[in-house]
Design a protein around this motif. Structure first.
Motif, PDB file in Angstrom:
ATOM      1  N   TRP A  16       0.866  -1.177   0.000  1.00 33.46           N
ATOM      2  CA  TRP A  16       0.000   0.000   0.000  1.00 33.46           C
ATOM      3  C   TRP A  16       0.902   1.225   0.000  1.00 33.46           C
ATOM      4  CZ3 TRP A  16      -3.830   1.913   4.261  1.00 33.46           C
ATOM      5  CH2 TRP A  16      -4.644   2.898   3.715  1.00 33.46           C
ATOM      6  N   HIS A  17       0.972   1.872  -1.144  1.00 31.77           N
ATOM      7  CA  HIS A  17       1.794   3.060  -1.332  1.00 31.77           C
ATOM      8  C   HIS A  17       0.833   4.206  -1.590  1.00 31.77           C
ATOM      9  CE1 HIS A  17       5.495   5.174  -2.481  1.00 31.77           C
ATOM     10  NE2 HIS A  17       4.704   5.814  -3.312  1.00 31.77           N
ATOM     11  N   THR A  18       0.827   5.164  -0.716  1.00 32.59           N
ATOM     12  CA  THR A  18      -0.089   6.276  -0.840  1.00 32.59           C
ATOM     13  C   THR A  18       0.699   7.579  -0.880  1.00 32.59           C
ATOM     14  OG1 THR A  18      -2.036   7.333   0.107  1.00 32.59           O
ATOM     15  CG2 THR A  18      -0.428   6.465   1.655  1.00 32.59           C
ATOM     16  N   THR A  19       0.041   8.635  -1.227  1.00 35.77           N
ATOM     17  CA  THR A  19       0.713   9.923  -1.263  1.00 35.77           C
ATOM     18  C   THR A  19       0.269  10.764  -0.077  1.00 35.77           C
ATOM     19  OG1 THR A  19      -0.994  10.708  -2.770  1.00 35.77           O
ATOM     20  CG2 THR A  19       1.098  10.018  -3.743  1.00 35.77           C
ATOM     21  N   LYS A  20       0.996  10.604   0.987  1.00 38.64           N
ATOM     22  CA  LYS A  20       0.904  11.467   2.152  1.00 38.64           C
ATOM     23  C   LYS A  20      -0.494  11.596   2.761  1.00 38.64           C
ATOM     24  CE  LYS A  20       5.247  12.271   1.953  1.00 38.64           C
ATOM     25  NZ  LYS A  20       6.163  11.755   2.900  1.00 38.64           N
ATOM     26  N   THR A  21      -1.034  10.495   3.187  1.00 36.57           N
ATOM     27  CA  THR A  21      -2.246  10.514   3.996  1.00 36.57           C
ATOM     28  C   THR A  21      -1.926   9.781   5.292  1.00 36.57           C
ATOM     29  OG1 THR A  21      -3.085   8.421   3.110  1.00 36.57           O
ATOM     30  CG2 THR A  21      -3.757  10.430   1.970  1.00 36.57           C
ATOM     31  N   ILE A  40       4.877  -7.262   3.785  1.00 38.60           N
ATOM     32  CA  ILE A  40       4.008  -6.096   3.916  1.00 38.60           C
ATOM     33  C   ILE A  40       4.835  -4.852   3.613  1.00 38.60           C
ATOM     34  CG2 ILE A  40       2.606  -4.676   5.456  1.00 38.60           C
ATOM     35  CD1 ILE A  40       1.954  -7.160   7.076  1.00 38.60           C
ATOM     36  N   TYR A  41       4.316  -4.023   2.710  1.00 41.74           N
ATOM     37  CA  TYR A  41       4.929  -2.750   2.357  1.00 41.74           C
ATOM     38  C   TYR A  41       3.875  -1.661   2.550  1.00 41.74           C
ATOM     39  CZ  TYR A  41       8.154  -5.893  -0.029  1.00 41.74           C
ATOM     40  OH  TYR A  41       9.033  -6.906  -0.310  1.00 41.74           O
ATOM     41  N   LEU A  42       4.033  -0.836   3.569  1.00 38.80           N
ATOM     42  CA  LEU A  42       3.138   0.294   3.832  1.00 38.80           C
ATOM     43  C   LEU A  42       3.992   1.547   3.755  1.00 38.80           C
ATOM     44  CD1 LEU A  42       1.281  -1.158   6.947  1.00 38.80           C
ATOM     45  CD2 LEU A  42       0.467  -1.128   4.588  1.00 38.80           C
ATOM     46  N   GLU A  43       3.766   2.358   2.724  1.00 36.91           N
ATOM     47  CA  GLU A  43       4.709   3.440   2.473  1.00 36.91           C
ATOM     48  C   GLU A  43       4.038   4.782   2.189  1.00 36.91           C
ATOM     49  OE1 GLU A  43       7.225   1.827  -0.594  1.00 36.91           O
ATOM     50  OE2 GLU A  43       8.223   0.539   0.857  1.00 36.91           O
ATOM     51  N   GLN A  44       4.751   5.819   2.613  1.00 40.11           N
ATOM     52  CA  GLN A  44       4.436   7.215   2.327  1.00 40.11           C
ATOM     53  C   GLN A  44       3.220   7.756   3.070  1.00 40.11           C
ATOM     54  OE1 GLN A  44       6.628   9.135   0.663  1.00 40.11           O
ATOM     55  NE2 GLN A  44       7.835   7.265   0.721  1.00 40.11           N
ATOM     56  N   PHE A  45       3.089   7.419   4.331  1.00 42.78           N
ATOM     57  CA  PHE A  45       2.019   7.981   5.150  1.00 42.78           C
ATOM     58  C   PHE A  45       2.506   9.245   5.840  1.00 42.78           C
ATOM     59  CE2 PHE A  45       1.021   3.452   4.915  1.00 42.78           C
ATOM     60  CZ  PHE A  45      -0.268   3.541   4.451  1.00 42.78           C
ATOM     61  N   ASN A  46       1.558  10.118   6.177  1.00 42.82           N
ATOM     62  CA  ASN A  46       1.898  11.286   6.988  1.00 42.82           C
ATOM     63  C   ASN A  46       2.177  10.850   8.415  1.00 42.82           C
ATOM     64  OD1 ASN A  46       1.719  13.219   5.006  1.00 42.82           O
ATOM     65  ND2 ASN A  46      -0.403  13.710   5.429  1.00 42.82           N
ATOM     66  N   VAL A  47       1.171  10.230   9.037  1.00 40.67           N
ATOM     67  CA  VAL A  47       1.256   9.883  10.453  1.00 40.67           C
ATOM     68  C   VAL A  47       0.756   8.460  10.659  1.00 40.67           C
ATOM     69  CG1 VAL A  47       0.415  10.438  12.772  1.00 40.67           C
ATOM     70  CG2 VAL A  47       0.930  12.281  11.167  1.00 40.67           C
ATOM     71  N   LEU A  48       1.492   7.703  11.436  1.00 38.46           N
ATOM     72  CA  LEU A  48       1.038   6.400  11.897  1.00 38.46           C
ATOM     73  C   LEU A  48       0.991   6.491  13.416  1.00 38.46           C
ATOM     74  CD1 LEU A  48       0.276   3.441  11.447  1.00 38.46           C
ATOM     75  CD2 LEU A  48       2.708   2.901  11.479  1.00 38.46           C
ATOM     76  N   ASP A  49      -0.219   6.542  13.968  1.00 38.90           N
ATOM     77  CA  ASP A  49      -0.385   6.731  15.400  1.00 38.90           C
ATOM     78  C   ASP A  49       0.027   5.515  16.205  1.00 38.90           C
ATOM     79  OD1 ASP A  49      -1.363   9.394  15.551  1.00 38.90           O
ATOM     80  OD2 ASP A  49      -3.258   8.693  14.725  1.00 38.90           O
ATOM     81  N   LYS A  50      -0.450   4.345  15.780  1.00 40.73           N
ATOM     82  CA  LYS A  50      -0.262   3.164  16.610  1.00 40.73           C
ATOM     83  C   LYS A  50      -0.207   1.909  15.755  1.00 40.73           C
ATOM     84  CE  LYS A  50      -2.019   0.908  20.610  1.00 40.73           C
ATOM     85  NZ  LYS A  50      -2.843   0.690  21.672  1.00 40.73           N
ATOM     86  N   LEU A  51       0.713   1.026  16.109  1.00 38.35           N
ATOM     87  CA  LEU A  51       0.784  -0.285  15.463  1.00 38.35           C
ATOM     88  C   LEU A  51      -0.114  -1.259  16.215  1.00 38.35           C
ATOM     89  CD1 LEU A  51       4.629  -0.620  14.966  1.00 38.35           C
ATOM     90  CD2 LEU A  51       2.942  -0.345  13.176  1.00 38.35           C
ATOM     91  N   PRO A  52      -0.621  -2.273  15.515  1.00 35.39           N
ATOM     92  CA  PRO A  52      -1.352  -3.321  16.228  1.00 35.39           C
ATOM     93  C   PRO A  52      -0.392  -4.092  17.131  1.00 35.39           C
ATOM     94  CG  PRO A  52      -1.628  -3.525  13.836  1.00 35.39           C
ATOM     95  CD  PRO A  52      -0.588  -2.483  14.082  1.00 35.39           C
ATOM     96  N   GLU A  53      -0.912  -4.722  18.146  1.00 34.97           N
ATOM     97  CA  GLU A  53      -0.081  -5.558  19.010  1.00 34.97           C
ATOM     98  C   GLU A  53       0.541  -6.681  18.182  1.00 34.97           C
ATOM     99  OE1 GLU A  53       0.858  -5.062  22.192  1.00 34.97           O
ATOM    100  OE2 GLU A  53      -0.181  -3.147  21.940  1.00 34.97           O
TER     101      GLU A  53
END
Length: 184
Positions: A16-21, A40-53
């Protein structure tokens, strides 16, 4: 989109590659319900508040790339419990310290850390016993390498890019070179 993705429970790779959300919590919840994920590839987010346990992450996960402008919580206490993780690439942790516990990251071989604001990395003896490649880039507030690196029996390569406060006089850096670790 989240509803559609949630139906794909047999996926082994998720990108999941997004443009700054911001990374929506519901997408993280979808990922944790995909037990066969290996990459898993999670890229280009503004903010990631919390990871799952960690027990919610797919236990088969071997490679994780997570990139954000700001990761608000220390990701290590969660990710270090993933039993099969071999490659971990993280960008954007916005904390002052990072901690890795003893006997954690049992299979991790490659760790890349980009744009971390940490000043100190605490590593307990016995953490990351198979780590061979470590990259630090743009971690501008870190003024010394953790002594815990000296207890990594498999570390053969250290890449320090744009680390202005780490000097050639750093004791850990000197000892790593003496032990035969290639430093760039």
């Amino acid at each position: 989109m989240v509803m559609f993705v949630s139906l794909m429970t047999e996926l082994t790779t998720f990108v999941w590659h997004t443009t700054k959300t911001n990374c929506p919590a519901e997408m993280m919840n979808v990922i944790v319900n995909m037990p066969h994920l290996v990459y898993i590839y999670l890229e280009q987010f503004n903010v990631l508040d919390k990871l799952p346990e960690s027990h919610h992450f797919p236990q088969s996960l071997r490679e994780l790339h997570l990139s954000a402008d700001v990761i608000k919580q220390d990701p290590m206490p969660i990710l270090e419990k993933l039993p099969c993780l071999v490659v971990l690439v993280l960008q954007g942790y916005d904390g002052h310290t990072m901690c890795c516990s003893a006997q954690r990251f049992p299979c991790l071989q490659e760790l890349q850390l980009f744009e971390f604001s940490i000043e100190e990395w605490r590593m307990e003896i016995g953490a990351m016993p198979k780590l061979s490649h470590l990259t630090f880039a743009w971690c501008k507030k870190m003024s010394k390498l953790p002594e815990g690196l000296l207890h990594l029996p498999s570390l053969t390569y250290l890449d320090l890019s744009y680390m202005p406060l780490i000097s050639e006089d750093d004791n850990t850096l000197k000892e790593l070179r003496e032990k035969g670790c290639e430093v760039e």
